[in-house]
Design a protein around this motif. Structure first.
Motif, mmCIF file in Angstrom:
data_model
loop_
_atom_site.group_PDB
_atom_site.id
_atom_site.type_symbol
_atom_site.label_atom_id
_atom_site.label_comp_id
_atom_site.label_asym_id
_atom_site.label_seq_id
_atom_site.Cartn_x
_atom_site.Cartn_y
_atom_site.Cartn_z
ATOM 1 N N ALA A 60 84.090 140.006 48.092
ATOM 2 C CA ALA A 60 84.192 139.493 46.724
ATOM 3 C C ALA A 60 82.858 138.929 46.268
ATOM 4 C CB ALA A 60 85.286 138.428 46.635
ATOM 5 N N GLU A 61 82.175 138.189 47.132
ATOM 6 C CA GLU A 61 80.876 137.622 46.777
ATOM 7 C C GLU A 61 79.844 138.726 46.541
ATOM 8 O OE1 GLU A 61 79.908 134.675 49.720
ATOM 9 O OE2 GLU A 61 81.609 133.425 49.125
ATOM 10 N N ALA A 62 79.855 139.767 47.370
ATOM 11 C CA ALA A 62 78.921 140.881 47.190
ATOM 12 C C ALA A 62 79.216 141.606 45.875
ATOM 13 C CB ALA A 62 79.012 141.847 48.367
ATOM 14 N N ARG A 63 80.470 141.779 45.574
ATOM 15 C CA ARG A 63 80.857 142.432 44.317
ATOM 16 C C ARG A 63 80.437 141.589 43.112
ATOM 17 N NH1 ARG A 63 86.939 143.430 42.757
ATOM 18 N NH2 ARG A 63 86.591 144.282 40.701
ATOM 19 N N ASP A 118 78.476 129.573 46.403
ATOM 20 C CA ASP A 118 78.527 130.986 46.773
ATOM 21 C C ASP A 118 77.252 131.732 46.394
ATOM 22 O OD1 ASP A 118 81.140 130.712 47.800
ATOM 23 O OD2 ASP A 118 82.004 131.052 45.820
ATOM 24 N N LEU A 119 76.836 131.611 45.150
ATOM 25 C CA LEU A 119 75.642 132.307 44.670
ATOM 26 C C LEU A 119 74.822 131.367 43.796
ATOM 27 C CD1 LEU A 119 77.352 135.619 43.463
ATOM 28 C CD2 LEU A 119 75.906 135.384 45.497
ATOM 29 N N ILE A 120 73.511 131.426 43.959
ATOM 30 C CA ILE A 120 72.611 130.723 43.053
ATOM 31 C C ILE A 120 71.752 131.814 42.430
ATOM 32 C CG2 ILE A 120 70.787 129.015 42.788
ATOM 33 C CD1 ILE A 120 71.954 127.636 45.324
ATOM 34 N N MET A 121 71.850 131.918 41.106
ATOM 35 C CA MET A 121 71.181 133.000 40.395
ATOM 36 C C MET A 121 70.354 132.425 39.257
ATOM 37 S SD MET A 121 74.153 135.885 40.644
ATOM 38 C CE MET A 121 73.005 137.264 40.722
ATOM 39 N N CYS A 122 69.575 133.279 38.657
ATOM 40 C CA CYS A 122 68.735 132.859 37.556
ATOM 41 C C CYS A 122 68.963 133.799 36.382
ATOM 42 C CB CYS A 122 67.280 132.893 38.004
ATOM 43 S SG CYS A 122 66.152 132.101 36.849
ATOM 44 N N GLU A 123 69.135 133.209 35.207
ATOM 45 C CA GLU A 123 69.220 133.970 33.961
ATOM 46 C C GLU A 123 68.189 133.372 33.021
ATOM 47 O OE1 GLU A 123 72.637 135.852 31.208
ATOM 48 O OE2 GLU A 123 72.814 133.689 31.515
ATOM 49 N N GLY A 124 67.081 134.070 32.854
ATOM 50 C CA GLY A 124 65.966 133.498 32.099
ATOM 51 C C GLY A 124 65.447 132.287 32.847
ATOM 52 N N ASP A 125 65.366 131.140 32.163
ATOM 53 C CA ASP A 125 64.916 129.897 32.792
ATOM 54 C C ASP A 125 66.074 129.040 33.298
ATOM 55 O OD1 ASP A 125 62.244 130.470 32.352
ATOM 56 O OD2 ASP A 125 62.222 129.501 30.385
ATOM 57 N N MET A 162 69.719 132.838 45.902
ATOM 58 C CA MET A 162 70.252 132.517 47.226
ATOM 59 C C MET A 162 71.742 132.817 47.275
ATOM 60 S SD MET A 162 70.050 128.887 49.258
ATOM 61 C CE MET A 162 68.292 129.037 49.481
ATOM 62 N N LYS A 163 72.212 133.186 48.460
ATOM 63 C CA LYS A 163 73.637 133.377 48.693
ATOM 64 C C LYS A 163 74.102 132.333 49.703
ATOM 65 C CE LYS A 163 73.284 137.615 50.107
ATOM 66 N NZ LYS A 163 73.584 138.977 50.557
ATOM 67 N N ASN A 164 75.292 131.830 49.489
ATOM 68 C CA ASN A 164 75.948 130.921 50.427
ATOM 69 C C ASN A 164 75.075 129.736 50.837
ATOM 70 O OD1 ASN A 164 78.346 132.527 50.545
ATOM 71 N ND2 ASN A 164 77.215 133.958 51.824
ATOM 72 N N TYR A 165 74.598 129.003 49.844
ATOM 73 C CA TYR A 165 73.839 127.779 50.113
ATOM 74 C C TYR A 165 74.814 126.740 50.665
ATOM 75 C CZ TYR A 165 71.608 123.297 49.345
ATOM 76 O OH TYR A 165 71.110 122.034 49.519
ATOM 77 N N ARG A 166 74.471 126.193 51.820
ATOM 78 C CA ARG A 166 75.315 125.180 52.463
ATOM 79 C C ARG A 166 74.488 123.948 52.778
ATOM 80 N NH1 ARG A 166 77.035 130.003 54.908
ATOM 81 N NH2 ARG A 166 79.245 130.415 54.608
#
Length: 126
Positions: free
Chosen positions: A16-19, A44-51, A33-37
């Motif tokens: 599910a996370e990969a999808r 689960d996911l740390i992503m960036c959209e623009g800034d 990053m994935k799965n920051y603990r």
């Protein structure tokens, strides 16, 4: 008799996370990053959209009868995610350097090819 542990939920969660990651990347986000603990929790996911840094919680829905993806995140879970995001920002010296938000990706376990439900800014601007 040996105790056999059923780890199928872990495999389902990883899929599910990969999808979710692939879907968000198709929408133009980039993965940091994935799965920051850390001791306060996991994101689960740390992503960036623009800034904007986007902290993503992936919810695999096996039965929508009980609750929606947003409803399944309790106030305690929400606070845990916020504390974990704060720790991530502090560890990397990113406090006050990026706008941040919390998104939820809900996936239906039975609809492998169904479009994920993307709930942007699920907690309000952080």
């Amino acid at each position: 008799m040996a105790n056999i542990r059923d780890d199928s939920h872990l495999v389902d969660g990883a899929r599910a996370e990969a999808r979710a990651q692939a879907y968000l990347e198709q929408q133009g986000l980039t993965t940091w990053m994935k799965n920051y603990r850390c001791k306060t929790g996991e994101i689960d996911l740390i992503m960036c959209e623009g800034d904007t840094l986007v902290f993503v919680e992936v919810r695999l829905r096996t039965n929508r009868f009980f609750s929606s993806a947003v409803e399944s995140i309790t106030p305690a879970k929400r606070q845990k995610m916020i504390r974990t995001a704060q720790r991530f920002l502090q560890e990397r010296g990113l406090v006050d350097k990026h706008a941040c938000r919390f998104d939820i990706i809900a996936l239906d376990a039975k609809g492998q090819h169904a479009k994920p439900e993307w709930i942007r800014d699920a907690f309000g601007i952080y």
